[in-house]
Design a protein around this motif. Structure first.
Motif, short mmCIF file in Angstrom:
data_model
loop_
_atom_site.label_atom_id
_atom_site.label_comp_id
_atom_site.label_asym_id
_atom_site.label_seq_id
_atom_site.Cartn_x
_atom_site.Cartn_y
_atom_site.Cartn_z
N ALA A 13 0.79 -1.23 0.00
CA ALA A 13 0.00 0.00 0.00
C ALA A 13 0.82 1.28 0.00
O ALA A 13 0.26 2.37 0.03
CB ALA A 13 -0.94 0.00 1.20
N GLY A 14 2.14 1.18 -0.07
CA GLY A 14 2.97 2.38 0.05
C GLY A 14 3.08 3.21 -1.21
O GLY A 14 3.37 4.41 -1.12
N THR A 15 2.87 2.60 -2.36
CA THR A 15 3.04 3.32 -3.63
C THR A 15 2.04 2.81 -4.65
O THR A 15 1.35 1.81 -4.45
CB THR A 15 4.46 3.11 -4.20
OG1 THR A 15 4.67 1.71 -4.43
CG2 THR A 15 5.54 3.66 -3.27
N ARG A 19 -1.40 2.48 -3.01
CA ARG A 19 -1.62 3.82 -2.45
C ARG A 19 -2.94 4.39 -2.93
O ARG A 19 -3.73 4.93 -2.13
CB ARG A 19 -0.47 4.74 -2.84
CG ARG A 19 -0.59 6.17 -2.32
CD ARG A 19 0.57 7.03 -2.80
NE ARG A 19 0.53 8.35 -2.19
CZ ARG A 19 -0.20 9.37 -2.63
NH1 ARG A 19 -0.97 9.19 -3.71
NH2 ARG A 19 -0.19 10.53 -2.02
N LEU A 34 -2.79 -0.64 6.31
CA LEU A 34 -1.85 -0.69 5.20
C LEU A 34 -0.70 -1.63 5.52
O LEU A 34 -0.04 -1.48 6.55
CB LEU A 34 -1.28 0.71 4.92
CG LEU A 34 -2.28 1.87 4.88
CD1 LEU A 34 -1.54 3.18 4.71
CD2 LEU A 34 -3.28 1.66 3.76
N LYS A 41 7.21 4.61 3.41
CA LYS A 41 6.20 4.85 2.38
C LYS A 41 4.79 4.63 2.93
O LYS A 41 3.86 5.39 2.64
CB LYS A 41 6.45 3.95 1.18
CG LYS A 41 7.71 4.25 0.40
CD LYS A 41 7.58 5.56 -0.37
CE LYS A 41 8.79 5.78 -1.28
NZ LYS A 41 8.69 7.08 -2.00
N LEU A 42 4.63 3.56 3.71
CA LEU A 42 3.33 3.28 4.30
C LEU A 42 2.88 4.41 5.20
O LEU A 42 1.70 4.80 5.20
CB LEU A 42 3.37 1.98 5.11
CG LEU A 42 3.51 0.66 4.36
CD1 LEU A 42 3.56 -0.48 5.35
CD2 LEU A 42 2.35 0.45 3.39
N VAL A 45 1.42 7.34 3.33
CA VAL A 45 0.05 7.09 2.90
C VAL A 45 -0.89 7.10 4.10
O VAL A 45 -2.00 7.65 4.04
CB VAL A 45 -0.06 5.76 2.15
CG1 VAL A 45 -1.49 5.50 1.69
CG2 VAL A 45 0.88 5.73 0.95
#
Length: 244
Positions: A13-15, A19, A34, A41-42, A45
């Protein structure tokens, strides 16, 4: 299925697609957990979506079990799972070895199994749930130089079809979204590989990949997210919906 206040888990879910899906679910009022390997990255988001970030490698069933337990403790039983985590590597078939073959299947197929297996009891007990797996149109046809990826994505589509039959009539649906080339980090890496090996410019490489989609353009992650939400709301099951 009503998405408002539903607990949705999104992997990878980070990118990119993950995302976009997480943000779209949050806009609908879902409680979103997530999962992914890159916690920074997570967390980016999570901040934008008001969601919970949990570090997890979907290829490790023990990590998946711990992550789902943490998600439940924070947001309750899981009603929607979006299997998005994946990776694409490219090489001639003769150059793939057992280790690299297994690594591709581990993230693109085994991860789908681990995560789905970890949430299915929640859905059985609730008499309902939604499973949406981000496969690929490589799960519907073959592409050169990506044999393990194609095999794994075919397997992911097959798993969704099998679960759709097994849980028919129990208000648990299982579907696959099969996009063509999407404007994500995976495509950006493919562009870098093409430019390195062929000497083409980045614009030429992107145009080459876009031309493989019937639309003649790269798909936006939000388009995939819209289809995920559509399937999550509906009673359709056992479908492999191509988006290209």
């Amino acid at each position: 299925m009503t998405l408002a206040d539903a607990h949705a888990v999104v992997t990878g879910a980070g990118t990119g697609i993950g995302r976009a899906v997480a943000l779209a679910l949050a806009e609908e009022g879902a409680k979103v957990s997530l999962l992914g390997r890159r916690i920074e990255k997570l967390e980016e988001v999570a901040g934008a979506a008001g969601a919970m970030a949990i570090s997890c490698d979907v290829t490790d069933p023990a990590q998946v079990s711990r992550a789902m337990r943490a998600a439940r403790e924070a947001n309750g039983p899981i009603g929607l799972l979006v299997n998005n985590a994946g990776a694409a590597a490219s090489a001639p078939f003769a150059k793939w070895d057992t280790e690299s073959w297994r690594a591709s299947l581990a993230v693109n197929l085994d991860g789908v199994f681990h995560c789905t297996h970890a949430v299915i009891e929640d859905m059985i007990e609730a008499d309902g749930g939604r499973i949406v797996t981000i496969a690929s149109n490589a799960g519907l046809r073959g592409y050169a130089y990506t044999a393990p990826y194609c095999a794994a994505k075919h397997g992911a589509v097959g798993l969704m079809r099998a679960l759709a039959v097994e849980f028919a009539g129990k208000n648990i649906t299982a579907n696959a979204v099969c996009p063509g080339f999407v404007d994500t980090e995976i495509v950006a890496e493919a562009v870098r590989l093409i430019t390195h090996k062929t000497g083409r410019s980045e614009d030429e490489a992107r145009a080459e990949l876009a031309a493989l989609n019937p639309s003649g353009r790269l798909i936006a992650p939000r388009e995939v997210a819209s289809l995920v939400l559509e399937l999550a709301r509906s009673d359709r099951t056992g479908e492999a919906v191509e988006l290209a």
